[in-house]
Design a protein around this motif. Sequence first.
Motif, PDB file in Angstrom:
ATOM      1  N   ARG A 271       0.840  -1.206   0.000  1.00  0.00           N
ATOM      2  CA  ARG A 271       0.000   0.000   0.000  1.00  0.00           C
ATOM      3  C   ARG A 271       0.871   1.251   0.000  1.00  0.00           C
ATOM      4  N   TRP A 317      -3.949  -4.221  -3.839  1.00  0.00           N
ATOM      5  CA  TRP A 317      -5.305  -3.975  -4.326  1.00  0.00           C
ATOM      6  C   TRP A 317      -6.072  -5.279  -4.531  1.00  0.00           C
ATOM      7  N   TYR A 329     -12.986  -0.050  -4.337  1.00  0.00           N
ATOM      8  CA  TYR A 329     -12.506   1.078  -3.539  1.00  0.00           C
ATOM      9  C   TYR A 329     -13.299   1.120  -2.237  1.00  0.00           C
TER      10      TYR A 329
END
Length: 550
Positions: A271, A317, A329
């Motif tokens: 991340r 992700w 998201y």
Amino acid sequence: MFDPKKVPFSYRESFLCISWLEDGFWLRSVRGGDEHTDFGRLLRLEVLEDGQPCTPEWSLEPDALTARTAKGHLSLAFDGAERIVLQAQGLGLRLSSGASPYNYAQEAADHVHISIARQDLRCEVWPHRGRKSLIAPWNGLAADSITLDLVPEDGMLSASVDLFRVTRLPRPFAPFEAARAAAAAAFATFHAALPPCLPDHAEGHRLAAYILWSGYVPAEGQLTEPAIYMSKNWMTNIWSWDHCFVALALPPDLAWQQMQVIFAAQHKSGRLPDYINDRFALWAFTKPPVHGWTFAKLGLGHDRQVLDWLTLQADSWLHGPSLNGLPAYRHGNDAGWDNATPFAEGAPVITPDLATFLILQMEEIARLHQALGASDLAAKAKSRADDLFAALCRELWTDEGFIARKLDGATVTCGNSLLLLLPLLLGSRLASPMRDKLLAKLDNPDFLTPFGLATEATTSPLYRANGYWRGPIWAPTTLLFVDALDRCGRGDLATEIARRYVALCQTNGMAENHDALTGEGLHDPVFAWTSAAYLILANRFYRLARMISR
């Protein structure tokens, strides 16, 4: 275009700037990012005429900020990153600060020492010609206020201001003209290395170059490389997708720095932080994985390093919330389109742009593996891209185009966002009927206004002229769609959108975003990615002109 009430006066790799806030010009520090509610105020600057504050005319050049009245002029220049020099004829300068815990000012025979404790900065003001007058009433713990007047002697004034955290610069002071000439030369060298433009675009090109050059801050604290803040007004961070669009306008060595500074903060999970500044990285959000697309366009080399970064980021992700193989998201901030209408009904949300970016990232990962001789790993990355594309089409494509879904599969029904057209970046991967349907939506007054691409259809009930990602025109979306149209064989439309955007910035400045129907600059009036987009798109016309001339 160099409006000093909009464009901060600063210097490459400096945390200092002089900019207009609501009550006047302030010498400011941009250390610590945009969390400062006082915008890093250090000292207010007021021009004195006959010993009293006046209202001069201000002008800005990359090498000097100048005030003029009928009785004289006063100019300031940077002598490096931590010193400001001034020269005046007929005018004086007042430096002042209101009450703040622990501030103090102490007068010596040849200078004044001032501490602005809240900003963790001290300064020494040295009059070289002229007189000083200090008022700093002491309350037992701090100065209730600080007012330092620098006034001319025999009509002339020159002085220097050193700002420092630990100790003053040991090097000798440079005369004003020498400092100004050095700053002009440093800017000219940077400017000359940027993508060239046609003469019609030269004024905007110079402003955009200055915004990038002066937007640099040094490697310090959390920042492992010198890097460009998005603005030295109040957007004083580097967000982990803004930096990509800025890098696209820079020479290779500087582009690498701009990419590296974010990835130096990458978590072991892959991340990236939402943003970073010299003191802080925010992890509550992240930004979309545009990095594979960016590195593919930059072609910087460093294959092994880039491969490791992109692989970790993509995995982060793919290990998050998802719907039948499509990642989601958790918040609009993670998409970069903070309040766009696909997020209006809540999150997590699966939108087609995320899968699009990850497909492009997997393609770049495959290319990098192939370049490093790992054909089996390249094939695996290519297969992951293919699987993502199949899931994208299966889950989000309808006869009307791409949609957004919630984790339970329900369709998001509100709004009409430009974000849903971003799969055009996939170019030839899209079947012709899909591509044609998306192109018809894009090449339509609902989105394509006389100034560029609105982020929400202007006919949408949720369109807002000053609605952030619900209407205004933005630099990153413009660059992404120009590239998408090139990939789809619509270079004509790409060039037309580029033309409108370049004209928009020339007329209304390098603002954070622009009203889609009037062109008015909105929010922060000076923004790095807008400047970078201008340079990139203006260069498109330079290259086209050269092709025609051949």
